[in-house]
Design an enzyme around this catalytic site. Sequence first.
Site, PDB file in Angstrom:
ATOM      1  CB  THR A   1      47.204  45.078  50.557  1.00 52.72           C
ATOM      2  OG1 THR A   1      46.569  46.154  49.875  1.00 52.72           O
ATOM      3  CG2 THR A   1      46.209  44.441  51.506  1.00 52.72           C
TER       4      THR A   1
ATOM      5  N   GLY B   1      52.441  50.122  44.657  1.00 53.60           N
ATOM      6  CA  GLY B   1      51.273  49.467  44.105  1.00 53.60           C
ATOM      7  C   GLY B   1      50.281  49.190  45.228  1.00 53.60           C
ATOM      8  CB  CYS B   2      46.594  49.376  45.497  1.00 49.79           C
ATOM      9  SG  CYS B   2      46.099  48.580  43.957  1.00 49.79           S
ATOM     10  CG  ASN B   3      47.226  44.223  44.112  1.00 52.60           C
ATOM     11  OD1 ASN B   3      46.157  44.535  44.602  1.00 52.60           O
ATOM     12  ND2 ASN B   3      47.341  43.822  42.849  1.00 52.60           N
ATOM     13  CB  ALA B   4      53.111  46.346  46.355  1.00 57.56           C
TER      14      ALA B   4
END
Length: 342
Positions: A153, A148-151
């Site tokens: 980061t 995931g992109c949030n994960a």
Amino acid sequence: MGKNVVILGASGYTGAELVRLIAGHPDINIVGLSAERKAGQQMGDVFPHLRHMNLPQLVKIDELSFENVDLVFCALPHATSQAVIRALPDAVKVVDLSADFRLRDEAEYTKWYGLPHDAPDLQKIAVYGLTEFYRDDIAKARLVAGTGCNAATGQFALRPLIAAGVIGLDDIVIDMKVGVSGAGRALKENLLHAELSEGVHAYGVGGVHRHLAEFDQEFSAVAGRKVEVQFTPHLAPFNRGILATCYVSGDAAAIHETFVSQYVDEPFIEVLPIGEHPSVRHVRGSNFCHLGVVADRKEGRAIVIAALDNLTKGSSGQALHNANLMLSLPETAGLTMAPVFP
């Protein structure tokens, strides 16, 4: 000759970003593009910024041939990817950009995504796609699960610190600002200009955001014990980018030294001088992640800030980075473009 790839779900933001990145790749050819609602159209009509490229027409998946295809990028929604990937020839390598293979535990997948996993055999062989930390496994993998992109980061900001034991594990707070493209291209009322612009709002509040499952899985594995962070993302009125502000207990100098040591040879991770902090505007359109460390006024506390482009380093750039490893190509091929500024 180069390597032949197919992109499934090419009419979404991550699909278009893959096409943009591969346009500058010397060793990869796009031989197939799929879409459902946009099937029958040209990619340049769906995304006019790609009009100059000579690309295959968008077709439905069952119209594609996977003969002589080396790798498939699967940019389909979660739950859809499982059945599609299971039907692909065994000889074809796959980078999946959905959430379908990120979690190793079937029960955890069901808990967070609300349905049983339909391809548990593939779930068992999938390699988690955080390139900088799973590089060797990715190079040997048949199936890689993009993060995931949030994960991604949050992990760039915290994973080395947890591994080195330089921060406390029970009081980690991640406050994240996320650009609108992270919500995908589908029409949604809350993403209308009049409802989104001139404001910022929190979502997934109180521990219900699905990327928490990745934080739980990865941080706990690194620490060797259960780690649960507090995480609140905020939807912000900019197109691309993620800014994660992480509040931790620990010495800022030790944290910075850990980053420098961990990332010294990483081509896409930039550690800023201590006391400086990054901005999403400085990574826009690139495969770079910028990291900053600032000492808090409260003794023994520090602030770690990470910035990346959610569509590039957080998704499609990561996918291409992984594909390069899987196809035994130069690791940075197609990914060294500078950020777009202003």
